[in-house]
Design an enzyme around this catalytic site. Structure first.
Site, mmCIF file in Angstrom:
data_model
loop_
_atom_site.group_PDB
_atom_site.id
_atom_site.type_symbol
_atom_site.label_atom_id
_atom_site.label_comp_id
_atom_site.label_asym_id
_atom_site.label_seq_id
_atom_site.Cartn_x
_atom_site.Cartn_y
_atom_site.Cartn_z
ATOM 1 N N LEU A 32 57.543 16.925 76.560
ATOM 2 C CA LEU A 32 58.598 16.723 77.548
ATOM 3 C C LEU A 32 59.724 15.856 77.012
ATOM 4 O O LEU A 32 60.904 16.140 77.235
ATOM 5 C CB LEU A 32 58.009 16.060 78.802
ATOM 6 C CG LEU A 32 56.956 16.838 79.579
ATOM 7 C CD1 LEU A 32 56.350 15.945 80.656
ATOM 8 C CD2 LEU A 32 57.548 18.079 80.207
ATOM 9 N N ASP A 79 55.538 0.886 70.213
ATOM 10 C CA ASP A 79 54.143 1.210 70.510
ATOM 11 C C ASP A 79 53.812 0.580 71.857
ATOM 12 O O ASP A 79 53.665 -0.646 71.970
ATOM 13 C CB ASP A 79 53.226 0.673 69.415
ATOM 14 C CG ASP A 79 51.762 1.040 69.647
ATOM 15 O OD1 ASP A 79 51.454 1.659 70.689
ATOM 16 O OD2 ASP A 79 50.923 0.699 68.792
ATOM 17 N N SER A 93 51.575 20.462 76.700
ATOM 18 C CA SER A 93 51.971 19.218 76.053
ATOM 19 C C SER A 93 50.796 18.653 75.277
ATOM 20 O O SER A 93 49.698 19.227 75.290
ATOM 21 C CB SER A 93 52.444 18.185 77.084
ATOM 22 O OG SER A 93 51.346 17.649 77.795
ATOM 23 N N SER A 113 53.576 11.996 88.406
ATOM 24 C CA SER A 113 52.880 13.277 88.510
ATOM 25 C C SER A 113 52.464 13.521 89.951
ATOM 26 O O SER A 113 52.234 12.579 90.722
ATOM 27 C CB SER A 113 51.640 13.281 87.615
ATOM 28 O OG SER A 113 50.829 14.418 87.874
ATOM 29 N N LYS A 117 49.296 7.242 87.669
ATOM 30 C CA LYS A 117 50.497 7.920 88.180
ATOM 31 C C LYS A 117 50.870 7.395 89.571
ATOM 32 O O LYS A 117 52.054 7.347 89.924
ATOM 33 C CB LYS A 117 50.270 9.428 88.213
ATOM 34 C CG LYS A 117 50.077 10.069 86.836
ATOM 35 C CD LYS A 117 51.344 9.992 85.978
ATOM 36 C CE LYS A 117 51.352 8.910 84.949
ATOM 37 N NZ LYS A 117 52.591 8.905 84.123
ATOM 38 N N TYR A 135 43.702 8.641 85.320
ATOM 39 C CA TYR A 135 45.062 9.155 85.144
ATOM 40 C C TYR A 135 45.796 9.285 86.481
ATOM 41 O O TYR A 135 46.942 8.805 86.600
ATOM 42 C CB TYR A 135 45.038 10.497 84.413
ATOM 43 C CG TYR A 135 46.429 11.029 84.140
ATOM 44 C CD1 TYR A 135 47.268 10.422 83.207
ATOM 45 C CD2 TYR A 135 46.914 12.149 84.818
ATOM 46 C CE1 TYR A 135 48.542 10.902 82.964
ATOM 47 C CE2 TYR A 135 48.183 12.637 84.575
ATOM 48 C CZ TYR A 135 48.993 12.008 83.648
ATOM 49 O OH TYR A 135 50.265 12.489 83.414
#
Length: 342
Positions: A38, A86, A241, A168, A209, A205
């Site tokens: 992306l 990083d 991705s 997301s 988000k 995850y």
């Protein structure tokens, strides 16, 4: 708003609007995680609009350099720059922000695209669960450290800067347990080895988000309705991705099959990042504090907008700020000067 799994799957087959376009002459665009997926596709779109500077912020020197050369070859744009950061290392983030302050340039658009998805607990050198640090602590740290430069840019050039946080739709399936909030150290618990059991990591995850949405809404709230900075969060949808590259082999194999059936291309998903940065040019306030899906503003999850969720947002914001002030004292200066009441 509630989102069913069927509605999410169905949305993957929608035809997406074309990419937003604008003349970016003289403006500076910075994209985190710009060497692949992306971030790279969004960078290609921005490059086609002739920005004064386009900064590709990447973790790897070699992969970043390869992306820079590919971008130049495919777009003909010669003013892209590679900067190393990083997000799993707070010292690297601070060094990056210090460099930007010393660089002396303007910053009009910040796209916070970098993310990590983990199913196994992995600690960073700073002692945090890696996906939590990358997605929910380092990403806000970048925004807070660069906020003064963005505010200065907006005022000096009489423009409106934008911060785009890539979230997301899976945030609809996440919440933060009340008992975790009642302890008063929810983020510290979420990032600890003792808490991150295999069961918890399977839901980590979506939780990160959700925290992205909280950060975006909190930052927008404390900036206030007249600030010359628009901050929003976008959902690129499920895209092809490298996000799932660290998943176990069997799950990664299944994910690749699902990708082939229903995933958007990285270019299609990147259109949402560009829309967050450039969309609604005639009425940018329409995107202030917005959650964006398929180039339109949508209501985030019921947990986010409910009274309990708003209380959780305030607590999460305060905990995050306290953590980041210890990581980088310059955060305190930004909070005091630009974020009223934070």
């Amino acid at each position: 708003m509630k989102l069913s799994m069927w509605a999410m799957v169905k949305g993957q087959f929608n035809k997406l609007p074309p990419v937003s376009e604008a003349d970016l002459t003289g403006k500076t665009v910075l994209v985190l995680g710009a060497n692949t997926g992306l971030g790279f596709e969004a960078s290609k779109h921005f490059a086609s609009m002739n920005p004064g500077r386009l900064i590709l912020a990447c973790r790897s020197q070699s992969r970043g350099q390869a992306a820079l050369e590919e971008l130049q070859a495919k777009t003909g744009y010669k003013k892209a720059e590679l900067w190393i950061i990083d997000l799993a290392d707070f010292a690297s983030v601070t060094k990056f922000a210090d460099k930007f302050e010393q660089d002396g340039g303007r910053l009009d658009i910040l796209v916070e695209n970098a993310a990590r998805a983990q199913l196994k607990y992995e600690a960073t050198k700073d002692g945090w669960e890696s996906s939590l640090q990358v997605n929910c602590l380092a990403t806000p740290l970048v925004a807070l450290r660069l906020l003064p430069r963005m505010m200065q840019t907006a005022r000096q050039h009489t423009t409106v800067a934008r911060i785009v946080v890539v979230s997301s739709e899976v945030h609809y399936f996440a919440s933060i347990p009340k008992e975790l909030l009642d302890r008063g150290n929810a983020i510290a618990t979420l990032g600890s080895k003792d808490y991150c059991t295999p069961r918890i990591m399977r839901a980590s995850y979506p939780t990160t988000k959700l925290l992205n949405i909280y950060f975006m809404r909190g930052l927008n709230e404390y900036l206030g309705p007249t600030a010359p900075i628009i901050v929003n969060a976008v959902n690129p949808g499920m895209c092809v991705s490298e996000l799932r590259r660290d998943l176990p082999a069997v799950i990664a194999f299944i994910s690749r099959i699902v990708e082939r059936i229903m995933a958007f291309t990285a270019e299609e998903g990147s259109r949402q990042l560009v829309f967050g940065a450039l969309g609604e040019a005639k009425n940018p306030d329409a995107l202030r504090g917005a959650y964006i899906n398929q180039s339109r503003v949508e209501e985030p999850s019921d947990f986010v907008i409910g009274s309990a969720g708003h209380k959780a947002q305030s607590q999460i914001w305060n905990e995050m700020v306290d953590i980041l002030k210890k990581v980088d004292p310059r955060v305190s200066e930004t909070i005091d000067e630009y974020l009223s009441g934070a």
